[in-house]
Design a protein around this motif. Structure first.
Motif, PDB file in Angstrom:
ATOM      1  N   ILE A 117       0.833  -1.134   0.028  1.00 32.08           N
ATOM      2  CA  ILE A 117       0.104   0.159   0.179  1.00 32.08           C
ATOM      3  C   ILE A 117       1.060   1.142  -0.065  1.00 32.08           C
ATOM      4  CG2 ILE A 117      -1.796   1.425   1.417  1.00 32.08           C
ATOM      5  CD1 ILE A 117      -2.205  -1.647   2.855  1.00 32.08           C
ATOM      6  N   ASN A 118       0.470   2.229  -0.950  1.00 31.60           N
ATOM      7  CA  ASN A 118       1.326   3.215  -0.966  1.00 31.60           C
ATOM      8  C   ASN A 118       0.226   4.626  -0.553  1.00 31.60           C
ATOM      9  OD1 ASN A 118       2.293   5.947  -2.223  1.00 31.60           O
ATOM     10  ND2 ASN A 118       4.117   4.566  -2.327  1.00 31.60           N
ATOM     11  N   ALA A 119       0.715   5.336   0.377  1.00 31.43           N
ATOM     12  CA  ALA A 119      -0.328   6.117   0.802  1.00 31.43           C
ATOM     13  C   ALA A 119       0.504   7.494   1.546  1.00 31.43           C
ATOM     14  CB  ALA A 119      -1.191   5.697   2.040  1.00 31.43           C
ATOM     15  N   LEU A 144       0.968  -7.143   4.927  1.00 34.62           N
ATOM     16  CA  LEU A 144       0.773  -5.913   4.440  1.00 34.62           C
ATOM     17  C   LEU A 144       1.997  -5.177   4.511  1.00 34.62           C
ATOM     18  CD1 LEU A 144      -1.951  -4.591   6.531  1.00 34.62           C
ATOM     19  CD2 LEU A 144      -2.347  -5.115   4.343  1.00 34.62           C
ATOM     20  N   THR A 145       2.412  -4.269   3.624  1.00 33.12           N
ATOM     21  CA  THR A 145       3.744  -3.354   3.334  1.00 33.12           C
ATOM     22  C   THR A 145       3.162  -2.119   3.309  1.00 33.12           C
ATOM     23  OG1 THR A 145       5.125  -5.169   2.699  1.00 33.12           O
ATOM     24  CG2 THR A 145       5.810  -2.737   2.180  1.00 33.12           C
ATOM     25  N   LEU A 146       3.594  -0.905   4.103  1.00 35.77           N
ATOM     26  CA  LEU A 146       3.207   0.121   3.690  1.00 35.77           C
ATOM     27  C   LEU A 146       4.426   1.382   3.439  1.00 35.77           C
ATOM     28  CD1 LEU A 146       1.160   0.931   7.254  1.00 35.77           C
ATOM     29  CD2 LEU A 146       0.160   0.390   5.040  1.00 35.77           C
ATOM     30  N   ASP A 147       4.051   1.922   2.318  1.00 36.24           N
ATOM     31  CA  ASP A 147       5.064   2.945   1.835  1.00 36.24           C
ATOM     32  C   ASP A 147       4.509   4.304   1.991  1.00 36.24           C
ATOM     33  OD1 ASP A 147       7.048   1.091   1.210  1.00 36.24           O
ATOM     34  OD2 ASP A 147       5.978   0.639  -0.975  1.00 36.24           O
ATOM     35  N   VAL A 162      -1.880  -0.913  -4.500  1.00 37.38           N
ATOM     36  CA  VAL A 162      -2.841   0.273  -4.505  1.00 37.38           C
ATOM     37  C   VAL A 162      -2.124   1.387  -3.936  1.00 37.38           C
ATOM     38  CG1 VAL A 162      -3.406  -0.474  -1.913  1.00 37.38           C
ATOM     39  CG2 VAL A 162      -5.116   0.872  -3.469  1.00 37.38           C
ATOM     40  N   ALA A 163      -2.632   2.575  -4.489  1.00 39.99           N
ATOM     41  CA  ALA A 163      -1.955   3.966  -3.963  1.00 39.99           C
ATOM     42  C   ALA A 163      -3.228   4.637  -3.315  1.00 39.99           C
ATOM     43  CB  ALA A 163      -1.191   4.651  -5.015  1.00 39.99           C
ATOM     44  N   ILE A 164      -3.356   5.137  -2.430  1.00 39.90           N
ATOM     45  CA  ILE A 164      -4.428   6.161  -1.834  1.00 39.90           C
ATOM     46  C   ILE A 164      -3.998   7.875  -1.972  1.00 39.90           C
ATOM     47  CG2 ILE A 164      -5.560   6.661   0.209  1.00 39.90           C
ATOM     48  CD1 ILE A 164      -5.428   3.835   1.029  1.00 39.90           C
ATOM     49  N   ARG A 165      -4.815   8.483  -2.675  1.00 40.04           N
ATOM     50  CA  ARG A 165      -4.523   9.929  -2.733  1.00 40.04           C
ATOM     51  C   ARG A 165      -5.711  10.839  -2.426  1.00 40.04           C
ATOM     52  NH1 ARG A 165      -0.609   8.121  -1.947  1.00 40.04           N
ATOM     53  NH2 ARG A 165       1.550   8.231  -3.337  1.00 40.04           N
ATOM     54  N   PHE A 166      -5.254  11.944  -2.277  1.00 50.79           N
ATOM     55  CA  PHE A 166      -6.173  13.013  -2.048  1.00 50.79           C
ATOM     56  C   PHE A 166      -6.228  13.970  -3.111  1.00 50.79           C
ATOM     57  CE2 PHE A 166      -4.049  12.945   2.374  1.00 50.79           C
ATOM     58  CZ  PHE A 166      -4.684  11.762   2.764  1.00 50.79           C
ATOM     59  N   GLY A 167      -7.881  14.628  -3.242  1.00 47.85           N
ATOM     60  CA  GLY A 167      -8.044  15.470  -4.219  1.00 47.85           C
ATOM     61  C   GLY A 167      -8.290  15.082  -5.504  1.00 47.85           C
ATOM     62  N   PRO A 168      -8.203  15.994  -6.445  1.00 49.21           N
ATOM     63  CA  PRO A 168      -8.654  15.840  -7.842  1.00 49.21           C
ATOM     64  C   PRO A 168      -7.346  14.686  -8.333  1.00 49.21           C
ATOM     65  CG  PRO A 168      -8.845  17.966  -7.539  1.00 49.21           C
ATOM     66  CD  PRO A 168      -8.182  17.545  -6.255  1.00 49.21           C
ATOM     67  N   LEU A 290      -6.331   4.113  -6.075  1.00 50.43           N
ATOM     68  CA  LEU A 290      -6.022   3.854  -7.344  1.00 50.43           C
ATOM     69  C   LEU A 290      -5.191   2.389  -7.538  1.00 50.43           C
ATOM     70  CD1 LEU A 290      -5.108   7.038  -6.751  1.00 50.43           C
ATOM     71  CD2 LEU A 290      -5.257   6.895  -9.520  1.00 50.43           C
ATOM     72  N   TYR A 291      -5.552   1.580  -8.438  1.00 49.63           N
ATOM     73  CA  TYR A 291      -4.753   0.098  -8.618  1.00 49.63           C
ATOM     74  C   TYR A 291      -4.969  -0.269  -9.928  1.00 49.63           C
ATOM     75  CZ  TYR A 291      -9.896  -0.350  -7.616  1.00 49.63           C
ATOM     76  OH  TYR A 291     -11.272  -0.508  -7.723  1.00 49.63           O
ATOM     77  N   LEU A 292      -4.186  -1.381  -9.943  1.00 46.34           N
ATOM     78  CA  LEU A 292      -4.060  -1.802 -11.608  1.00 46.34           C
ATOM     79  C   LEU A 292      -4.846  -3.069 -11.772  1.00 46.34           C
ATOM     80  CD1 LEU A 292      -0.239  -1.108 -12.330  1.00 46.34           C
ATOM     81  CD2 LEU A 292      -2.051   0.083 -13.227  1.00 46.34           C
ATOM     82  N   THR A 293      -4.959  -3.873 -10.732  1.00 49.52           N
ATOM     83  CA  THR A 293      -5.530  -5.145 -10.839  1.00 49.52           C
ATOM     84  C   THR A 293      -7.015  -5.107 -10.287  1.00 49.52           C
ATOM     85  OG1 THR A 293      -3.462  -6.239 -10.288  1.00 49.52           O
ATOM     86  CG2 THR A 293      -5.346  -7.456 -10.264  1.00 49.52           C
ATOM     87  N   PRO A 294      -8.044  -5.503 -11.210  1.00 50.70           N
ATOM     88  CA  PRO A 294      -9.464  -5.522 -10.751  1.00 50.70           C
ATOM     89  C   PRO A 294      -9.484  -6.269  -9.360  1.00 50.70           C
ATOM     90  CG  PRO A 294      -9.244  -5.985 -13.090  1.00 50.70           C
ATOM     91  CD  PRO A 294      -7.847  -6.070 -12.563  1.00 50.70           C
ATOM     92  N   THR A 295     -10.113  -5.660  -8.582  1.00 56.21           N
ATOM     93  CA  THR A 295     -10.499  -6.072  -7.203  1.00 56.21           C
ATOM     94  C   THR A 295     -11.108  -7.689  -7.152  1.00 56.21           C
ATOM     95  OG1 THR A 295     -12.692  -4.970  -6.878  1.00 56.21           O
ATOM     96  CG2 THR A 295     -10.592  -4.108  -6.183  1.00 56.21           C
TER      97      THR A 295
END
Length: 312
Positions: A117-119, A144-147, A162-168, A290-295
């Motif tokens: 997870i990247n956040a 889990l690995t957190l970056d 998966v990357a978690i991001r804020f805003g537009p 945001l992610y690349l692989t369908p859940t």
């Protein structure tokens, strides 16, 4: 890619790859994906415990089988051809479905395996870290690995699921899911207001100083309902990220606005006070994964996103 190291290593231990006259074998596709995601044969070889020359022969054999050039090789780098990019997308889907079938064959649908997870730093510190034990208790087989980074990352290059991001969000072909929204709060330390004076109206804020964010600039804008122009305050100090700014405000160096989740506990305990609640004019901030692989094909990602969406 889930199970990638195991897939490639086990297949190579069982002997050299054999040419097939039908479809590419899963292990060949796994090797190709590893080379692309690790940025080269040497790095992929170190990651997988396989000789780079073996991976190079595997990709060459895959190209020969398909009659396509998948990679352009130089002495220092590799570059995907358009055909290689098409195969990369297809190979990821095949490997994901293969993992799901392996789970079924083992008689288990419990989510398991690595999830990277990247956040942003504040999200990890204030949302994930305090409650991650709940997720681990529910899904103990998910590793889990957190970056922590604030900028949008290359999911392939960073090996993130998966990357978690804020805003537009920027224009992207990545899959995404909105997890929630967070309002803004303008806050200050009580000790700072005791020293500088408690404002009775937004106009009184001009007598105070602002802890400013280095980026993005829009966070520094203080606009209030009924006021045609934003307020301009003198700068106390500029902070490189949100958590640094929060620490500076807690240290009585000025006022600043933050996402609610960053300062909710501080307000509750009295370490910070909210100024002019409901009067700050700032749209709530979207929180998106945001992610690349369908859940549907990566169950551990699906349950993680459902869990995060439930705690926001």
């Amino acid at each position: 890619m889930a199970g990638l190291s195991l897939c490639v290593n086990e297949q190579y231990r069982n002997g050299p790859l054999r040419r097939t006259h039908e479809l590419p074998q899963t292990r060949d596709l796994a090797a190709f994906v590893a080379v692309v995601e690790d940025g080269g044969f040497a790095e992929a070889g170190r990651h997988l415990g396989v000789a780079p020359s073996t991976l190079s022969r595997t990709v060459a054999r895959l190209e020969d089988l398909l009659g396509l050039t998948l990679l352009r090789r130089t002495t220092r780098s590799i570059e995907l051809t358009p055909e290689g990019r098409d195969l990369l997308d297809a190979a990821r889907g095949i490997l994901t479905r293969t993992e799901a079938l392996t789970d079924l064959a083992a008689g288990s649908r419990r989510p398991r395996g690595p999830l990277r997870i990247n956040a942003p730093v504040p999200f990890v510190l204030h949302i994930l870290a305090p409650r991650l034990a709940e997720f681990r208790a529910a899904y103990p087989e998910v590793q889990l690995t957190l970056d922590m980074t604030d900028s949008l990352v290359d999911l392939i290059g960073s090996h993130a699921d998966v990357a978690i991001r804020f805003g537009p969000l920027p224009d992207s072909d990545m899959l995404h899911r909105k997890l929630g929204r967070t309002p803004w709060k303008l806050v200050a330390a009580p000790e700072y207001l005791d020293r500088m004076g408690w404002p009775s109206s937004p106009q009184d804020l001009k007598a105070l100083e602002q802890v400013r964010f280095a980026a993005p600039e829009h966070i520094n804008t203080l606009r209030f309902k009924g006021m045609p122009e934003p307020l301009s305050l003198p700068t106390s100090v500029v902070a490189g990220n949100g958590e640094a700014a929060r620490r500076l405000v807690l240290g009585s160096l000025g006022i600043a606005r933050f996402s609610d989740f960053m300062v909710a506990d501080d307000i509750h305990t009295g370490r910070l006070v909210e100024l002019f609640a409901g009067e700050l004019e700032a749209a709530p901030l979207d929180i998106t994964a945001l992610y690349l692989t369908p859940t549907a094909g990566l169950r551990r990602l699906a349950v993680f996103l459902d869990w995060v969406g439930g705690i926001l």
